[in-house]
Design a protein around this motif. Structure first.
Motif, PDB file in Angstrom:
ATOM      1  N   ALA A 249      -3.699   1.346  11.363  1.00 43.12           N
ATOM      2  CA  ALA A 249      -4.606   2.374  11.902  1.00 43.12           C
ATOM      3  C   ALA A 249      -5.864   2.493  11.053  1.00 43.12           C
ATOM      4  O   ALA A 249      -6.915   2.900  11.538  1.00 43.12           O
ATOM      5  CB  ALA A 249      -3.894   3.723  11.979  1.00 43.12           C
ATOM      6  N   ASN A 250      -5.757   2.153   9.773  1.00 38.78           N
ATOM      7  CA  ASN A 250      -6.908   2.196   8.863  1.00 38.78           C
ATOM      8  C   ASN A 250      -7.604   0.843   8.773  1.00 38.78           C
ATOM      9  O   ASN A 250      -8.292   0.550   7.797  1.00 38.78           O
ATOM     10  CB  ASN A 250      -6.456   2.656   7.467  1.00 38.78           C
ATOM     11  N   GLY A 251      -7.385  -0.002   9.742  1.00 40.22           N
ATOM     12  CA  GLY A 251      -8.099  -1.277   9.778  1.00 40.22           C
ATOM     13  C   GLY A 251      -7.701  -2.234   8.673  1.00 40.22           C
ATOM     14  O   GLY A 251      -8.496  -3.084   8.273  1.00 40.22           O
ATOM     15  N   GLY A 252      -6.501  -2.066   8.146  1.00 41.75           N
ATOM     16  CA  GLY A 252      -6.054  -2.963   7.090  1.00 41.75           C
ATOM     17  C   GLY A 252      -6.392  -2.474   5.692  1.00 41.75           C
ATOM     18  O   GLY A 252      -6.065  -3.130   4.698  1.00 41.75           O
ATOM     19  N   GLY A 253      -6.997  -1.303   5.604  1.00 38.83           N
ATOM     20  CA  GLY A 253      -7.432  -0.795   4.303  1.00 38.83           C
ATOM     21  C   GLY A 253      -6.426   0.153   3.676  1.00 38.83           C
ATOM     22  O   GLY A 253      -5.278   0.256   4.125  1.00 38.83           O
ATOM     23  N   PRO A 254      -6.863   0.848   2.615  1.00 34.25           N
ATOM     24  CA  PRO A 254      -5.975   1.764   1.882  1.00 34.25           C
ATOM     25  C   PRO A 254      -5.458   2.899   2.762  1.00 34.25           C
ATOM     26  O   PRO A 254      -6.083   3.264   3.763  1.00 34.25           O
ATOM     27  CB  PRO A 254      -6.884   2.333   0.779  1.00 34.25           C
TER      28      PRO A 254
ATOM     29  N   ARG B 259       0.829  -1.212   0.000  1.00 37.60           N
ATOM     30  CA  ARG B 259       0.000   0.000   0.000  1.00 37.60           C
ATOM     31  C   ARG B 259       0.866   1.266   0.000  1.00 37.60           C
ATOM     32  O   ARG B 259       0.362   2.374  -0.142  1.00 37.60           O
ATOM     33  CB  ARG B 259      -0.935   0.007   1.209  1.00 37.60           C
TER      34      ARG B 259
ATOM     35  N   ASP C  94      -1.555   9.920   5.484  1.00 34.54           N
ATOM     36  CA  ASP C  94      -1.649   8.864   6.508  1.00 34.54           C
ATOM     37  C   ASP C  94      -0.259   8.341   6.866  1.00 34.54           C
ATOM     38  O   ASP C  94       0.021   8.035   8.031  1.00 34.54           O
ATOM     39  CB  ASP C  94      -2.493   7.683   6.006  1.00 34.54           C
TER      40      ASP C  94
ATOM     41  N   THR D 165      -3.361   6.921   2.482  1.00 32.26           N
ATOM     42  CA  THR D 165      -2.941   8.023   1.621  1.00 32.26           C
ATOM     43  C   THR D 165      -1.575   8.499   2.103  1.00 32.26           C
ATOM     44  O   THR D 165      -1.135   8.151   3.201  1.00 32.26           O
ATOM     45  CB  THR D 165      -3.935   9.186   1.696  1.00 32.26           C
TER      46      THR D 165
END
Lengths: 282, 282, 282, 282
Positions: free
Chosen positions: C258-263, C205, C268, C265
């Motif tokens: 911190a984003n729960g495993g998601g994308p 990511r 971030d 930026t």
């Protein structure tokens, strides 16, 4: 002065006045609030009120103030619509100097007041009380109420209002024919038909710059959400005002806790309004 | 050089100097801070000081700097008022180049200094020490203090000040007739009547760009809050300065913890000021 | 192609290269980074790099790009200084179109490159490699490196670089006489004297818009912090570059968590740089 | 009206449609989304869509709207590129008044539609359906769909569409030859080849201003990410649309939880999109 029976607004009272959106709701049916506040001199009032209204569950907010203020509003709340259109309630007056209202602004205020939807009037719009017939709640602090009454040739002073806020809120409601929310450590809400409600601030940290603008935004959102009920029952306005004051206080209390017991700012209060509402809805 | 007895400021000392708002407080009685800092060249100083002052519990901040700086301030702190009016204390000087002060700005500074309310003077306003009689605290770092003393024909150098900051803070307080807060890993506060207090920074990460502007904002808010006490007791100023330095350090320490032990920025410090105050008030 | 022995940079290697501030540090001794990046066309590159540099512990950042970009930088990072002055390292080039460099900008870049302090050169500044003698690290991706080598009449292509990044990083370091940090899923760092280090990205990511600008900011801050060591030991540059890449990857990994495993930026990633540094310092 | 078999989209269905980046991905291969939304009148639509697209994992977003809108976008999302270039998908139309499209804007929309990459068409771009042959999904609400069909001389009304959204989504897909995502408490997705999917909103708080712009951004990012698959299999579009709607609803549900059960705003939804994606990827 008065012998009216005042009641302290409780959490359960407030909970009954909140409406959670249902399956048939869209942003329009949830309530569109039109906001005419803020100015080149006092743009912050608009930012705080608009943000608080969105946080309090307005379906949409329309803000059509001066261009630089619109830019500040959008930078903070991109979901706000900055062109005119149909609204279900108005929030008018904060951040506006009544002595310097432009021709355009005066026209906008008169247009709003003539539209017959419920109105929240604050600060720089208070002098417009009585120029329209829509259901109205005003949100002065002691000094503003004293001035407003003096303008109507009622003799009083800020000291007298502070000494007996319940009585003066009631008197003002009768004199002016509108719901009066008199801000203070104990906020007093009175309507011309005898409703008399107090809301005791749970934290003295509520007394911070811009706090009143946040209260205006919360109340505007609640009024917009209740526009259908208000059309048939003007008595619903005072309980909504009390509910807004209670949410405002509870959000401030949550903000103090989030800040470790320390000072809070007006945006801190706004940020906790959703949680205060969530608590009430249980 | 000096034999004065210095004391390290403790948490309990600081706690005694903080005032939590009470039921009779409004934003005005809590203290309005007027801020004349920042410029086209250095706008950031104003943003940091204003934000820190609100976070430290100022009832209201008035900021009347250049228009583009006001816009930046409002985008960050919509609760700030950007028109003039009554204030209970002033924060002057940071983010201003003393060699390029405009006619208007010089007028604003002189107006502030003539207003007889307590003044926090920093950076680009330090040369104005001695032009007024209001209770004053200056907040130089070693280089600024050396320059300031040299301007008064006191021979010293930044190296000498760094080598014995206690002595030079004391000397400056006597020479200049104001409270001196000399910034450093050990901050030294001295007043002309002999108060001599140190505050040891709990983290060396405090040494970051804009950190001093945050300290100025905290101190400005404390001075505005204590305006009534200060009117009758000028000796209260040094303990307030020490309290501001202690809060600044503790907020930085909390920010380091919030950042997992890593670097912090000046806004990170500001964000933790409420928590540092909440801890003290317990 | 090459037989050099490459080593993967470990957390413990990186930890040795970080310097926590001490009692004698101020913002200047911690390192001032001068940033000449961003443009009217690509302002975002400046915002991301400046913010990342502050998050990575630069004592101060000076940013002197176009006025509207400065305003955006200050709105995000009020602690940044937007006037020129002494710096201990430069970050140059990202967000600049080399085909459209103005006379003023070219002058600023030449001034920076002539100042003999260490330089991080990226993107739109890569063509300036070889016009100066200060310690330099360049941070191209495969396409940029291929172009850069082609300009020096070294035959290659983006496909070839991607197929053997270690070899091409090494070749470029020798041809260009600078430290090369070749970005990719495995980042390859080579210096002209034979240092050869890889940093494997812990999350894919990391490949998001602006991610490279964040890396540039981290590296700039580390180089500014190490300016004293770099003055006497140019070999320190490659390990610093590897440390920046490792922090960048770890910050991205923390951001994904911190984003729960998601994308994630680019901002971030920046937000987690302090935590990545805190972890290393233990 | 229709006898098509509709299926409710499940979490597991959505999970199959998401693609996590791999070691060979860079920001370009992850998918670049071109966004032509927002205007001087409605800038917020662009801010919300662009931010949501980045949060949903677009490799890069290109936004080339009016200059003041670009400035607002960059202040919020510095990683966005505001100059034109190659894109793998387009998001067109929200925040644009079709009656006031400028010559330049019309040119940009036509350019985008002629580029043959997949297109998400919303709001002020819906009238352009049928002017191009690229894979297209439109995202109207009931009123917009009724208007769109009326323009094609299909008799219907907003009430009829609301009464039987499944049938009208299907009818529109056939009439218009595009995938139709009809927004509502139950969102109905239909494609011309018979795909028929429903997504039931898990919270009615989804009905808030700007919520549709966030959905557009999520869908745009998914379409850009899937550009390779879409080039060979146009049937992939409806499942992607259903996945976007499911993520949108789940992000709103997470936002309500984060707000303590209270109201949410469109940016609150955006902020939770990464977590919704992280959950799906498990």
């Amino acid at each position: 002065m008065a012998a009216t029976s005042w009641r302290e607004w409780r959490t359960t009272d407030a909970a009954e006045r909140l409406r959670a959106p249902g399956p048939d709701d869209d942003k329009y049916s949830r309530g569109v609030l039109g906001v005419v506040t803020g100015s080149h001199e006092y743009p912050g009032a608009a930012l705080l009120a608009v943000e608080a209204a969105m946080r309090a569950g307005a379906g949409m907010v329309r803000y059509t103030g001066p261009r630089p203020v619109r830019a500040l509003v959008l930078a903070r709340c991109p979901e706000v619509v900055t062109v005119g259109g149909r609204v279900q309630a108005w929030l008018l007056g904060s951040g506006i100097d009544p002595a310097r209202r432009s021709f355009v602004l005066t026209g906008e205020l008169e247009h709003a007041l003539a539209s017959r939807v419920p109105v929240v009037l604050d600060a720089g719009g208070l002098d417009l009380v009585g120029t329209h017939t829509a259901p109205t709640v005003i949100t002065p602090h002691a000094r503003e109420l004293a001035t407003l009454l003096a303008d109507r040739e009622v003799r009083t002073s800020v000291e007298e209002v502070r000494a007996d806020p319940r009585a003066w809120a009631e008197r003002a409601a009768h004199e002016l024919g509108v719901v009066v929310l008199l801000k203070g450590a104990v906020t007093c809400i009175a309507d011309p038909d005898g409703a008399a409600i107090t809301v005791t601030a749970p934290t003295h940290r509520l007394a911070t710059a811009g706090s009143g603008d946040v209260l205006g935004g919360i109340l505007g959102a609640l009024v917009a959400s209740a526009h259908e009920e208000l059309a048939s029952d003007a008595h619903a306005l005072a309980p909504l005002a009390a509910t807004a004051a209670l949410l405002h206080g509870r959000a401030a209390e949550l903000a103090v806790a989030a800040n470790g017991g320390g000072p809070i700012t007006a945006p801190d209060i706004s940020a906790r309004v959703p949680h205060a509402i969530g608590e009430l809805l249980g």
